[in-house]
Scaffold this motif. Sequence first.
Motif, mmCIF file in Angstrom:
data_model
loop_
_atom_site.group_PDB
_atom_site.id
_atom_site.type_symbol
_atom_site.label_atom_id
_atom_site.label_comp_id
_atom_site.label_asym_id
_atom_site.label_seq_id
_atom_site.Cartn_x
_atom_site.Cartn_y
_atom_site.Cartn_z
ATOM 1 N N CYS A 78 0.770 -1.240 0.073
ATOM 2 C CA CYS A 78 -0.208 -0.223 0.004
ATOM 3 C C CYS A 78 0.809 1.184 0.112
ATOM 4 O O CYS A 78 0.435 2.208 -0.291
ATOM 5 C CB CYS A 78 -0.803 -0.264 1.282
ATOM 6 N N ASN A 79 2.104 1.074 0.338
ATOM 7 C CA ASN A 79 2.899 2.151 0.415
ATOM 8 C C ASN A 79 3.620 2.473 -0.917
ATOM 9 O O ASN A 79 4.380 3.362 -0.932
ATOM 10 C CB ASN A 79 4.067 2.318 1.681
ATOM 11 N N ARG A 80 3.091 1.727 -1.949
ATOM 12 C CA ARG A 80 3.661 1.901 -3.125
ATOM 13 C C ARG A 80 2.595 2.936 -3.879
ATOM 14 O O ARG A 80 2.721 3.068 -5.111
ATOM 15 C CB ARG A 80 3.845 0.519 -3.967
ATOM 16 N N HIS A 81 1.745 3.355 -3.259
ATOM 17 C CA HIS A 81 0.879 4.521 -3.639
ATOM 18 C C HIS A 81 -0.190 3.787 -4.601
ATOM 19 O O HIS A 81 -0.251 2.762 -4.917
ATOM 20 C CB HIS A 81 1.524 5.631 -4.431
ATOM 21 N N GLY A 82 -1.070 4.515 -5.067
ATOM 22 C CA GLY A 82 -2.249 4.208 -5.855
ATOM 23 C C GLY A 82 -3.030 5.270 -6.423
ATOM 24 O O GLY A 82 -2.919 6.562 -6.055
ATOM 25 N N SER A 369 3.868 7.762 -12.377
ATOM 26 C CA SER A 369 4.641 6.552 -12.854
ATOM 27 C C SER A 369 4.896 5.826 -11.311
ATOM 28 O O SER A 369 5.365 4.731 -11.474
ATOM 29 C CB SER A 369 5.771 6.968 -13.468
ATOM 30 N N GLN A 370 4.637 6.441 -10.299
ATOM 31 C CA GLN A 370 4.991 5.792 -9.156
ATOM 32 C C GLN A 370 3.872 5.505 -8.365
ATOM 33 O O GLN A 370 3.751 4.770 -7.158
ATOM 34 C CB GLN A 370 5.501 6.974 -8.158
ATOM 35 N N LEU A 371 2.435 5.438 -8.988
ATOM 36 C CA LEU A 371 1.338 4.937 -8.385
ATOM 37 C C LEU A 371 1.025 3.383 -8.924
ATOM 38 O O LEU A 371 0.627 3.199 -9.990
ATOM 39 C CB LEU A 371 0.085 5.817 -8.875
ATOM 40 N N SER A 372 1.254 2.598 -8.074
ATOM 41 C CA SER A 372 1.334 1.084 -8.455
ATOM 42 C C SER A 372 -0.019 0.357 -8.437
ATOM 43 O O SER A 372 -0.207 -0.720 -9.226
ATOM 44 C CB SER A 372 2.252 0.385 -7.830
#
Length: 547
Positions: A78-82, A369-372
Motif C-alpha cells: 500500500c505504500n507503493r501508492h495508488g 509513474s509511481q502509483l502502483s
Amino acid sequence: MKRSRVRFPSEAPVFRDVAQLGRAPCSERGGRRFKSCHPDHTLFPSKLCVVVANLPGILVGKTSDKKQNDAFILPKFCNRHGLIAGATGTGKTVTLQSIAEGLAEIGVPVFMADVKGDLAGLSQTGGGNSKIEARAEQLGLAPLNYRSSTVALWDVFGEKGTQIRATISEMGPLLISRMLGLNDTQEGILSIAFKIADDGGLLLLDMKDLKSILSWMAENAESIRGEYGNVTSTSIGAIQRELLVLEEQGGEIFFGEPALNVMDLLQRASDGRGIINVLAADKLMLSPKLYASFLLWLLSELFENLPEAGDLDQPKLVFFFDEAHLLFTDAPEALLTKVEQVVRLIRSKGVGIFFVTQHPLDIPDSVLSQLSNRFQHALRAFTPRDQKAVKTAAETFRQNPDFDTKEVITELGIGEALVSTLAADGTPTVVERVFIKPPLSRLGAVTDAEREDVINASSLHRRYSQGVDRDSAYEELTRRAQEAQEEAQHKIPELRQAPARRTDSILESVVKSTMRAAGSQLGRQIVRGVLGSIMGGILGGASRRRR
C-alpha cells in the motif's frame, strides 16, 4: 469445547465477514487469545494474532464470471501508492470507502478528505440500502456483517469536526505563496520576511505576525536592501491584499495554535483497528488553493517527522488525496518538484498515498509513474481530452488477453472498475474487470446529532478544541518597542549633546524606526517587525526560538 479455526488455503479465498478483509488466525498459536506472540504478527479486534505478510490481501473487488479472478490489495504494497480515477458518479467513493475499511480493520490508520460530505458515514453502521444488498448477493458476499469504523472528524474551520490549525512558520513561504497565488517576485519577498523573522528569533504563529513583519519591511525597504535584497512597497502591498482575501476565506481561523501534531493521525482505537481520520472539506473546497496547500502541508509534515521504516508488512498510514487535480493545476515548478519528491520518498517512511481524481491526465507523469495500485472506473469519451484520457488509462495497465482494456473503460457500469495491484513478487497483476466490494459502514452522510457524537467521542477533540494565543512576534515586539521608547525619552539630553557621526547602520535605523512607530496606537500595531535579536541585544531580552 473445541475452538474453530480458519486455515490458509492454497489459493486466495473469499472470506466472510471480517475475514473478507484479509484476516485469518495465527497458524503457530491456533488462534488462541493472547496479547502478542511474534514481532511480525499483529493483534486485531477479534483478539486473534494474524500474520499480515501471509494473507492474500484486502478484498476490494470480485469478478462476476466463474474464473474468480478477484482483486486484492496487499497491505505491504500500500505504500507503493495508488490511483482511483473515473468520471463523476461511477463509484470512486465506494472504492475509497471499501479500501479504507479494509485497511482500518487490520490496524492501519487512514486520512481522507470528505469533499462531498458523505465519507463521515464511515462512522455509522451500514444497512438498509437495497442496491448494496443486491450487489452483495450478486457477488456471493451476502449476508454482509455491517459495522461502523472508528472515525475522527476534523475541520479547518472547526464547524464539522475537531479544529485543525497550523502555524505560519510550519506552513512556510512556498506553500503560503501557493495559497495566495503569488508570482515569483512576491514569493521572494515573502521568503525574505521569513528569513528576517528567523534571524530575529521571532515566532510567526498567526496571520497578524505575518502582516506586521510585512508592514515593517515596507517602511524599512531601504535599510534591509543591502542584507536581504530589493524589496518594493508595491509587491508588499500586493501580498497584503492577498492576505486579506485569505483571511476572509478562513485563514485567520486556520493559522494559530495548538498546531496539529501529525503523529496524532497515526492512532489506533482501543480494539486495535486503525482510526479513519476524515477531514470535512466541503467548505474548504471553496478555496481550492487553500485545500491543496493544506493537504500538501500534511504530507510534508509526515515526511519530515516520520523516521525511515523501510519495507513493512503494512503501512503506518494511508493518505487519500481526493480532487487531486487541484494540487497540480497552475502549480509552479518548485511546488511540483516538492510533490514529486514527497511521493517518491515518503514510501520509505511507511506512508501510502492514493490520488483520487477524474482523469489520469490530471496527474503529472512523474507522479503517475509511481502509483502502483490502479483502480479505474468508467470514463466517458465525449471530448478529445476524454478520448486521450481513455487511451492513457488503458496503456498504463498490464493488458488482459480476455478483453480490450481501452474499450472496456467506456463500458464500465456504476461500481465496476478495472483493477491492477502489485502481486506478492512486486509485479503488477493483469488488469481485471471487477465489481467493487460493498462497504460495511453507511454509504452516505450523517446527521448533525451523529456528527456531534463522533466529534465528542474523540480524545483529540479536547486537545485541539480551544485555541491558544501565546506571546509571539506581535506581543514580543510591541512590548520591546514600548520599552525602547521609554528608554529613549530618558536619553534625549544625551542624544542632543552627542557629536555628529556617520550614517546610521541598518541596526540603528531599525531601532529608530521601531521607536517612532511605537509612539502611537497605530504604530504599536505596526511594530511587529523583525527586530528579534537586535532589540534583544539592546534591551537584554532573550529571543525565543521555536522549538
